[in-house]
Design a protein around this motif. Structure first.
Motif, PDB file in Angstrom:
ATOM      1  N   ARG A  19     -30.298 -41.900-137.589  1.00  0.00           N
ATOM      2  CA  ARG A  19     -29.008 -41.367-137.165  1.00  0.00           C
ATOM      3  C   ARG A  19     -27.994 -42.480-136.907  1.00  0.00           C
ATOM      4  O   ARG A  19     -26.809 -42.355-137.248  1.00  0.00           O
ATOM      5  CB  ARG A  19     -29.187 -40.510-135.914  1.00  0.00           C
ATOM      6  CG  ARG A  19     -29.957 -39.217-136.188  1.00  0.00           C
ATOM      7  CD  ARG A  19     -30.105 -38.385-134.941  1.00  0.00           C
ATOM      8  NE  ARG A  19     -28.816 -38.035-134.349  1.00  0.00           N
ATOM      9  CZ  ARG A  19     -28.692 -37.248-133.291  1.00  0.00           C
ATOM     10  NH1 ARG A  19     -29.766 -36.724-132.717  1.00  0.00           N
ATOM     11  NH2 ARG A  19     -27.503 -36.974-132.820  1.00  0.00           N
ATOM     12  N   VAL A  20     -28.464 -43.582-136.318  1.00  0.00           N
ATOM     13  CA  VAL A  20     -27.564 -44.711-136.078  1.00  0.00           C
ATOM     14  C   VAL A  20     -27.048 -45.265-137.397  1.00  0.00           C
ATOM     15  O   VAL A  20     -25.856 -45.570-137.542  1.00  0.00           O
ATOM     16  CB  VAL A  20     -28.294 -45.807-135.273  1.00  0.00           C
ATOM     17  CG1 VAL A  20     -27.453 -47.085-135.219  1.00  0.00           C
ATOM     18  CG2 VAL A  20     -28.588 -45.318-133.851  1.00  0.00           C
ATOM     19  N   ARG A  21     -27.931 -45.386-138.372  1.00  0.00           N
ATOM     20  CA  ARG A  21     -27.525 -45.936-139.673  1.00  0.00           C
ATOM     21  C   ARG A  21     -26.563 -45.019-140.409  1.00  0.00           C
ATOM     22  O   ARG A  21     -25.798 -45.480-141.265  1.00  0.00           O
ATOM     23  CB  ARG A  21     -28.774 -46.200-140.518  1.00  0.00           C
ATOM     24  CG  ARG A  21     -29.569 -47.408-140.019  1.00  0.00           C
ATOM     25  CD  ARG A  21     -30.862 -47.567-140.759  1.00  0.00           C
ATOM     26  NE  ARG A  21     -31.553 -48.786-140.314  1.00  0.00           N
ATOM     27  CZ  ARG A  21     -32.829 -49.047-140.551  1.00  0.00           C
ATOM     28  NH1 ARG A  21     -33.573 -48.178-141.235  1.00  0.00           N
ATOM     29  NH2 ARG A  21     -33.372 -50.165-140.117  1.00  0.00           N
ATOM     30  N   ARG A  22     -26.593 -43.735-140.084  1.00  0.00           N
ATOM     31  CA  ARG A  22     -25.636 -42.807-140.691  1.00  0.00           C
ATOM     32  C   ARG A  22     -24.311 -42.781-139.935  1.00  0.00           C
ATOM     33  O   ARG A  22     -23.397 -42.040-140.302  1.00  0.00           O
ATOM     34  CB  ARG A  22     -26.230 -41.392-140.736  1.00  0.00           C
ATOM     35  CG  ARG A  22     -27.398 -41.251-141.701  1.00  0.00           C
ATOM     36  CD  ARG A  22     -27.663 -39.785-142.013  1.00  0.00           C
ATOM     37  NE  ARG A  22     -27.933 -39.006-140.815  1.00  0.00           N
ATOM     38  CZ  ARG A  22     -29.151 -38.771-140.331  1.00  0.00           C
ATOM     39  NH1 ARG A  22     -30.206 -39.281-140.954  1.00  0.00           N
ATOM     40  NH2 ARG A  22     -29.319 -38.042-139.255  1.00  0.00           N
ATOM     41  N   GLY A  23     -24.218 -43.573-138.862  1.00  0.00           N
ATOM     42  CA  GLY A  23     -22.979 -43.645-138.106  1.00  0.00           C
ATOM     43  C   GLY A  23     -22.821 -42.568-137.059  1.00  0.00           C
ATOM     44  O   GLY A  23     -21.697 -42.329-136.588  1.00  0.00           O
ATOM     45  N   ASP A  24     -23.905 -41.933-136.643  1.00  0.00           N
ATOM     46  CA  ASP A  24     -23.859 -40.871-135.636  1.00  0.00           C
ATOM     47  C   ASP A  24     -23.414 -41.473-134.301  1.00  0.00           C
ATOM     48  O   ASP A  24     -24.106 -42.305-133.712  1.00  0.00           O
ATOM     49  CB  ASP A  24     -25.245 -40.242-135.509  1.00  0.00           C
ATOM     50  CG  ASP A  24     -25.277 -39.042-134.569  1.00  0.00           C
ATOM     51  OD1 ASP A  24     -24.737 -39.150-133.452  1.00  0.00           O
ATOM     52  OD2 ASP A  24     -25.853 -38.009-134.950  1.00  0.00           O
ATOM     53  N   SER A  25     -22.267 -41.060-133.812  1.00  0.00           N
ATOM     54  CA  SER A  25     -21.699 -41.653-132.594  1.00  0.00           C
ATOM     55  C   SER A  25     -22.555 -41.395-131.368  1.00  0.00           C
ATOM     56  O   SER A  25     -22.640 -42.236-130.468  1.00  0.00           O
ATOM     57  CB  SER A  25     -20.276 -41.133-132.372  1.00  0.00           C
ATOM     58  OG  SER A  25     -20.274 -39.718-132.207  1.00  0.00           O
ATOM     59  N   HIS A  26     -23.191 -40.225-131.290  1.00  0.00           N
ATOM     60  CA  HIS A  26     -24.057 -39.919-130.145  1.00  0.00           C
ATOM     61  C   HIS A  26     -25.260 -40.868-130.113  1.00  0.00           C
ATOM     62  O   HIS A  26     -25.624 -41.391-129.050  1.00  0.00           O
ATOM     63  CB  HIS A  26     -24.554 -38.471-130.225  1.00  0.00           C
ATOM     64  CG  HIS A  26     -23.464 -37.448-130.132  1.00  0.00           C
ATOM     65  ND1 HIS A  26     -22.877 -37.104-128.940  1.00  0.00           N
ATOM     66  CD2 HIS A  26     -22.848 -36.705-131.091  1.00  0.00           C
ATOM     67  CE1 HIS A  26     -21.947 -36.177-129.158  1.00  0.00           C
ATOM     68  NE2 HIS A  26     -21.912 -35.923-130.457  1.00  0.00           N
ATOM     69  N   ALA A  27     -25.874 -41.076-131.270  1.00  0.00           N
ATOM     70  CA  ALA A  27     -27.038 -41.955-131.331  1.00  0.00           C
ATOM     71  C   ALA A  27     -26.649 -43.406-131.053  1.00  0.00           C
ATOM     72  O   ALA A  27     -27.385 -44.133-130.362  1.00  0.00           O
ATOM     73  CB  ALA A  27     -27.705 -41.837-132.700  1.00  0.00           C
ATOM     74  N   HIS A  64     -26.524 -53.203-131.777  1.00  0.00           N
ATOM     75  CA  HIS A  64     -26.341 -52.133-130.803  1.00  0.00           C
ATOM     76  C   HIS A  64     -27.253 -52.309-129.593  1.00  0.00           C
ATOM     77  O   HIS A  64     -26.815 -52.190-128.449  1.00  0.00           O
ATOM     78  CB  HIS A  64     -26.594 -50.769-131.447  1.00  0.00           C
ATOM     79  CG  HIS A  64     -25.646 -50.430-132.547  1.00  0.00           C
ATOM     80  ND1 HIS A  64     -24.279 -50.434-132.374  1.00  0.00           N
ATOM     81  CD2 HIS A  64     -25.861 -50.085-133.850  1.00  0.00           C
ATOM     82  CE1 HIS A  64     -23.691 -50.108-133.516  1.00  0.00           C
ATOM     83  NE2 HIS A  64     -24.631 -49.894-134.424  1.00  0.00           N
ATOM     84  N   LEU A  65     -28.524 -52.583-129.818  1.00  0.00           N
ATOM     85  CA  LEU A  65     -29.473 -52.771-128.720  1.00  0.00           C
ATOM     86  C   LEU A  65     -29.377 -54.183-128.164  1.00  0.00           C
ATOM     87  O   LEU A  65     -29.363 -54.382-126.941  1.00  0.00           O
ATOM     88  CB  LEU A  65     -30.896 -52.495-129.221  1.00  0.00           C
ATOM     89  CG  LEU A  65     -31.991 -52.368-128.149  1.00  0.00           C
ATOM     90  CD1 LEU A  65     -31.835 -51.064-127.378  1.00  0.00           C
ATOM     91  CD2 LEU A  65     -33.371 -52.422-128.812  1.00  0.00           C
TER      92      LEU A  65
END
Length: 408
Positions: free
Chosen positions: A296-304, A343-344
């Protein structure tokens, strides 16, 4: 995949006059001395005595002389190196849902490997039998059926009593507690079997390949679960019962007390583990492990992305405590959740430098893992190599006139 160079082994202990061929090999594999004259100078032994001890290693095919000569006080001398092809190592990296099985040489170069959907939930008997079958297939693929097997290295996602080779206490490996893994495997493989926690093997591989010049390293694995490994004084530190580094199940204050998989509340893993992040994001999309979050992060999901950044800051709180306690030279962040860029990492760095004293962070490096794959396999192979080539083990085999490794 590039293997580990011989020079990246643990620093040798001081030389003693009665040390045998195993100590000579240790000097060679650590890079302390790689010519006959160099060994003589370092040990104080005569060239004839050095030659006698090297003869044992040559007869066992453990060392080879190089074609390129090295200058030594004006006298050319052939370099001597470990023969990586002298034996094969079986390396097994068991995960919660997948298992990687590999055959490597003594330099930890992967000759062949296979990733199988073998999950810890299958139970010890079924999984170990299937691992044995997979090992045979991988050996055949590597065309290594005629190679002697140096040993088997196993990495498990659970606390491991290193000496006993058994899972002890609560873990995601339900049904494995105190199971005789080594005994089960010895029914098929009459070779040394080394079993350790998976994060310790990641730590070993990372330290040897990228940070062998540093004496103190803290490795953080942030995946579906959370764990850590430590190198102290150049060696992996396991603690009294092998429980050192279980950072994921230490309570962390100030972020609520969510229920953890271990049965306790408020564990670090229940806040930042991949399964915990997937739990918090489930109202948006189904998923139950780190892989779903990373996708999800790699797809750009802002919540993730927001959840992962928060997790970095929370993780940083625990890492800051460990930094003050251990004062490492370097902190390495690995695991599935660390594969999404900064991100992390950004949150961990921010909090560690805020919370730790300047003396502890003045020369501290915080870096992502240098591995993209095979780190667990590499660590398992190095674990075996360190054992079978240790002077205490190797000298006994050579003195008995037997080959140090066994045929499969």
């Amino acid at each position: 995949m590039t293997g580990i160079s011989s020079a990246a082994a643990p620093p040798p202990t001081p030389w003693r006059p009665d040390d045998g061929p195993g100590r000579i090999l240790e000097l060679i594999t650590t890079g302390q001395a790689r010519t006959r004259s160099g060994i003589a100078r370092l040990t104080g032994l005569s060239r004839s005595t050095v030659g006698q001890r090297l003869d044992s290693l040559f007869e066992a095919d453990l060392v080879r002389e190089g074609d390129v000569t090295a200058s030594s006080r004006g006298r050319p001398s052939r370099s001597i190196h470990l023969n990586g092809a002298a034996g094969a190592v079986i390396a097994v990296d068991i995960g919660e849902s997948r298992t990687r099985v590999a055959v490597t040489d003594l330099h930890a170069n992967v000759l062949a490997d296979s990733v199988e959907p073998l999950a810890v939930g299958d139970g010890p008997r079924a999984l170990l039998d299937r691992v044995t079958a997979t090992v045979r297939e991988v050996i055949e693929e590597a065309e290594a059926g005629d190679k002697p097997v140096a040993g088997i290295g196993f990495g498990l996602p659970a606390p491991v009593d290193y000496e006993a080779g058994r899972v002890l206490g609560w873990s995601v490996m339900s049904g494995w507690d105190n199971y005789d893994i080594r005994g089960h495997l010895h029914e098929t493989w009459q070779v040394p079997i080394l079993i350790d926690n998976d994060v310790n093997l990641l730590t070993l591989a990372e330290h040897r390949r990228f940070w062998s010049d540093r004496q103190n390293l803290l490795y953080i694995k942030a995946g579906t679960g959370v764990g850590s490994g430590m190198v102290i004084g150049g060696h992996v530190h396991r603690g009294a019962q092998g429980a050192a580094g279980d950072i994921g199940h230490a309570h962390i204050n100030g972020f609520g007390d969510p229920q953890c998989r271990c049965g306790n509340q408020g564990c670090l893993e229940a806040l930042v583990g991949g399964w915990a992040l997937a739990r918090d994001l489930r109202d948006v999309q189904e998923g139950d492990d780190a892989r779903h979050v990373v996708d999800r992060v790699r797809r750009g999901d802002s919540h993730a992305i927001a959840a992962l950044r928060r997790a970095g800051r929370v993780l940083g709180e625990s890492v800051a405590h460990a930094t003050s306690l251990l004062n490492p030279d370097v902190i390495v962040l690995g695991g599935m959740l660390s594969t999404t860029g900064d991100h992390l990492m950004a949150g961990v760095r921010e909090v560690v430098y805020q919370r730790s004293l300047p003396l502890a962070t003045r020369q501290l490096q915080i870096a992502p893992t240098g591995y993209k794959s095979h780190a667990g396999i590499t660590g398992a192979a190095l674990l075996v190599r360190d054992h079978v080539l240790s002077p205490a083990v190797l000298d006994v085999a050579l003195a008995a006139g037997s080959q140090p490794f066994l045929r499969p």
